[in-house]
Design an enzyme around this catalytic site. Structure first.
Site, PDB file in Angstrom:
ATOM      1  N   HIS A   1       0.071  -9.326  -3.763  1.00 44.43           N
ATOM      2  CA  HIS A   1      -0.831  -8.321  -3.191  1.00 44.43           C
ATOM      3  C   HIS A   1      -0.069  -6.996  -3.088  1.00 44.43           C
ATOM      4  O   HIS A   1       0.482  -6.633  -2.041  1.00 44.43           O
ATOM      5  CB  HIS A   1      -1.310  -8.768  -1.813  1.00 44.43           C
ATOM      6  CG  HIS A   1      -2.299  -7.834  -1.171  1.00 44.43           C
ATOM      7  ND1 HIS A   1      -3.661  -7.960  -1.344  1.00 44.43           N
ATOM      8  CD2 HIS A   1      -2.127  -6.751  -0.358  1.00 44.43           C
ATOM      9  CE1 HIS A   1      -4.284  -7.013  -0.655  1.00 44.43           C
ATOM     10  NE2 HIS A   1      -3.370  -6.253  -0.060  1.00 44.43           N
TER      11      HIS A   1
ATOM     12  N   GLU B   1       1.447 -10.672   0.252  1.00 44.72           N
ATOM     13  CA  GLU B   1       1.888  -9.281   0.356  1.00 44.72           C
ATOM     14  C   GLU B   1       3.364  -9.226   0.746  1.00 44.72           C
ATOM     15  O   GLU B   1       3.790  -9.862   1.709  1.00 44.72           O
ATOM     16  CB  GLU B   1       1.061  -8.506   1.382  1.00 44.72           C
ATOM     17  CG  GLU B   1       1.412  -7.024   1.405  1.00 44.72           C
ATOM     18  CD  GLU B   1       0.493  -6.211   2.301  1.00 44.72           C
ATOM     19  OE1 GLU B   1       0.440  -4.977   2.118  1.00 44.72           O
ATOM     20  OE2 GLU B   1      -0.179  -6.799   3.176  1.00 44.72           O
TER      21      GLU B   1
ATOM     22  N   ASP C   1      -1.421 -18.730  -4.328  1.00 48.09           N
ATOM     23  CA  ASP C   1      -1.010 -17.523  -5.040  1.00 48.09           C
ATOM     24  C   ASP C   1      -2.254 -16.763  -5.505  1.00 48.09           C
ATOM     25  O   ASP C   1      -2.710 -16.913  -6.632  1.00 48.09           O
ATOM     26  CB  ASP C   1      -0.121 -17.900  -6.226  1.00 48.09           C
ATOM     27  CG  ASP C   1       0.417 -16.686  -6.957  1.00 48.09           C
ATOM     28  OD1 ASP C   1       0.330 -15.573  -6.400  1.00 48.09           O
ATOM     29  OD2 ASP C   1       0.926 -16.842  -8.088  1.00 48.09           O
TER      30      ASP C   1
ATOM     31  N   ASP D   1       0.847  -1.188   0.000  1.00 45.79           N
ATOM     32  CA  ASP D   1       0.000   0.000   0.000  1.00 45.79           C
ATOM     33  C   ASP D   1       0.884   1.240   0.000  1.00 45.79           C
ATOM     34  O   ASP D   1       2.066   1.162  -0.320  1.00 45.79           O
ATOM     35  CB  ASP D   1      -0.943  -0.024   1.208  1.00 45.79           C
ATOM     36  CG  ASP D   1      -0.197  -0.380   2.490  1.00 45.79           C
ATOM     37  OD1 ASP D   1       1.026  -0.130   2.555  1.00 45.79           O
ATOM     38  OD2 ASP D   1      -0.816  -0.914   3.420  1.00 45.79           O
TER      39      ASP D   1
END
Length: 652
Positions: A441, A502, A493, A84
């Site tokens: 991710h 992530e 996955d 993020d």
């Protein structure tokens, strides 16, 4: 960010430790140099701010260019911590500390693999940001961005529409854990840069001392000063979004255990400041506070950005093993006893009090992002093995006597698991090998880059168009260490499986030192082993290639000191060129006139010195007749190959 909930409220956070390799021979089919190079690329993919011309990860572009402006401070730069776009100070600082520790302990190995330039660049991207974030002795800007709004959006960093509010720590809103970790990062980085750029190294040390004083004098936990971070790095640092009941319990638990959560960072910072300064004050601090801060009391089976005790204990064992314990030897032996406990538990030689592991031999602590713990523990074993070997010492476990080679074997077993020696035969480092996660991710990796998709990707559009798509990510985020398999070595996955897919900075940072060490032990040369992703450049333009590190000139008996640094590098054809800056400083107590310098092996252009009719002899420019005490002057030169050799021929 790091997703780790299940054990976040345990009194002892357990690192699950894998099987120790039994062979002392480092024959391996793995290309550790390639893994090392790709791991460095991950840090370039995580950069925030104005990207440099040397940027190798070309699907990234500038982002966060107004960070901090609303608060009247420049916080452009630094790193995004994971998949993020919030810039959390605690994991960023720990990552810089680990990168720097890798440089200080494995300098020869990293240099031998021609990667010191890239490694120092990764550190400096973080420390330059921390310098901005520390504008006053008792002020530290600790976070940029809002975790809630950020997680509600799936968009590229270049398109961010979420809040970029910045949060700070000060005397009224302290955060000893975060300020302490940042002090440690500054101190460790000062050691990393010391042989190459002494001026920058000294600057980092000033910030380290100020932040340590701030952290120690004004005690408090950062999540209490920045409530916004509680759900993402809730005291222990684990992301606990969506788990309201667990959040409540964790906050209660860690408010009653604030003792542990901020004081390991204070010991950690003091230990690093002692390494960087050799000032007795810092050694006395870790000794005087050994009991009250848990340094000699906590016997742990993990090392992470959240719990530094094993790192403190091994770093202080170095002091003892080097014979520098002096009056503090007794307490340092207690620190080493806890370092040995950690090692014995990982090696399954601890009289039943061992760290758990998966059937495939992987350390295991948590369902959320477990591989970061395996990477950190493997790194610590490689470092401790080096300390023990230099002192011709061993670790006495309840069930065995461990040699330094046993520790290296364990470090290798974990590194090899990450690279594909596991039940899935999968590399958990993206881009390494043929079989690796393709649905990472990570917002930036999962959305087409701005150079391909020019229109902005909106907050909700990102979820609908890119997050939910079944195809592999359009951008390969080379070097990203994902969260990894579960306790049974199973891995799915899937982009929505953020517990396992992530990547984090804190997971990848220890791999720099680990892979450099494993490569050197493999008997292979790393200089020609790198496989960078394809990079396109305008025709005829020089290709950035910052893999060379600057070299320092040591202090001599002469009245001047030469401070060398490399300020730029590029490639034309097959030739690497470097821009060298040399500061000539008068370190005597007298004025210097008629300074004549011998500059050998100079094959390029230079500015700032005047050549003479004598071969390789240069003098100061005409306008600078006298070099006063403590004053300096600068000259630069450009050339390929090794730096020029500079010495004083004569002076008055």
């Amino acid at each position: 960010m790091v997703n780790a909930v299940a054990c976040s409220c345990a009194l002892v956070l357990v690192i699950l430790v894998g099987l120790q390799g039994k062979s002392s021979v480092f024959a391996s089919g793995f290309d550790y140099a390639d893994a090392f190079d790709k791991s460095l690329l991950f840090f370039e993919a995580q950069r925030s701010g104005k990207l440099p011309s040397t940027q190798r990860v070309r699907w990234r572009a500038d982002s966060g260019l107004s960070d901090g402006f609303k608060q009247g401070v420049d916080l452009v730069g630094g790193y995004y911590d994971a998949g993020d776009h919030v810039k959390f100070g605690l994991p960023m600082a720990f990552s810089v500390t680990m990168l720097s520790w890798g440089v200080t302990e494995f300098r020869k190995e990293i240099t031998g693999q021609n990667q010191m330039g890239n490694t120092l660049a990764a550190i400096k991207w973080g420390t330059d940001y921390f310098i901005k974030a520390h504008p006053q002795p008792n002020v530290l800007w600790a976070q940029v961005g809002d975790g809630d709004s950020d997680h509600y959006c799936w968009e590229r960093a270049e398109d961010m529409t979420t809040s970029r509010t910045a949060y700070k720590l000060d005397t009224k809103n302290p955060g000893s854990d975060l300020a302490g970790e940042t002090a440690a990062a500054f101190a460790a980085a000062s050691l990393a840069f010391k042989p190459y750029d002494s001026s920058y190294s000294n600057l980092l040390l000033v910030h380290a001392k100020q932040l340590f004083s701030f952290a120690d004098r004004f005690r408090g936990l950062s999540i209490n000063s920045i409530p916004n971070s509680k759900k993402f790095y809730a005291s222990s640092g684990y992301e606990v979004r969506h788990w309201n009941l667990l959040i409540t319990f964790c906050i209660f638990f860690y408010q009653t255990n604030i003792f542990h959560q901020l004081k390991d960072e204070l010991l950690w910072a003091a230990a690093w400041l002692y390494q960087a300064t050799k000032e007795e004050y810092y050694l006395k601090y870790v000794v005087d506070n050994a009991v009250s801060m848990g340094g000699t009391g906590w016997a742990v089976k993990q090392f992470s950005w959240d719990n530094k005790y094993a790192g403190v204990q091994i770093l202080l064992s170095k002091v003892l093993l080097e014979g520098n314990g002096g009056a503090y030897t007794s307490t340092l032996k207690q620190y080493q006893a806890k370092a040995d406990y950690f090692t014995c538990a990982c090696q399954q030689k601890n009289d039943g009090y061992n760290a758990p592991m998966t059937p495939g031999g992987l350390l295991y602590i948590n369902d959320w992002n477990n591989l970061q713990y395996a990477a950190s523990a493997a790194f610590l074993h490689a470092v401790y093995a080096q300390y023990l070997s230099a002192a011709n010492a061993m670790v006495k476990c309840p069930d065995a006597l461990l040699k330094p080679q046993d520790l290296l074997n364990f470090a290798k077993s974990q590194g090899d698991y990450l690279l594909g020696k596991n039940p899935k035969s999968m590399s958990y480092i993206v881009g390494y090998g043929q079989n690796y996660p393709n649905h990472v991710h990570h917002r930036g990796a999962s959305i087409a880059s701005t150079s391909v998709l020019h229109s902005a990707v909106g907050c909700v559009q990102g979820f609908e168009t890119w997050y939910r798509r079944t195809e592999r990510n359009p951008n390969i985020i080379y070097g990203a260490l994902v969260g990894g398999p579960d306790k049974n070595d199973e891995f799915i996955d899937s982009r929505s499986n953020y517990e396992q897919t992530e990547p984090t900075m804190t997971g990848t940072a220890p791999l720099i030192g680990l892979f450099s060490k494993l490569q050197s032990l493999s008997g292979k040369s790393g200089a020609d082993s790198y496989h960078q992703p394809p990079i396109s450049h305008p025709k005829g333009a020089p290709v950035p290639h910052p893999k060379s590190a600057p070299v320092a000139t040591p202090r001599s008996a002469t009245p001047v000191e030469f401070l060398h640094s490399i300020t730029n590098s590029w490639t034309v054809g097959k030739t690497n060129y470097y821009r060298h800056r040399v500061i000539i400083k008068n370190i005597s107590q007298k004025k210097i006139t008629n300074l004549r310098l011998l500059v050998e092996n100079l094959n390029g252009s230079s500015w700032g010195l005047s050549p003479t009719h004598e071969k390789n002899i240069y003098v100061l420019p005409e306008w600078l007749k006298v070099l006063k005490p403590d004053s300096d002057c600068t000259f630069v030169y450009i050339q390929s190959g090794p730096q020029a050799k500079i010495s004083v021929q004569s002076y008055n």
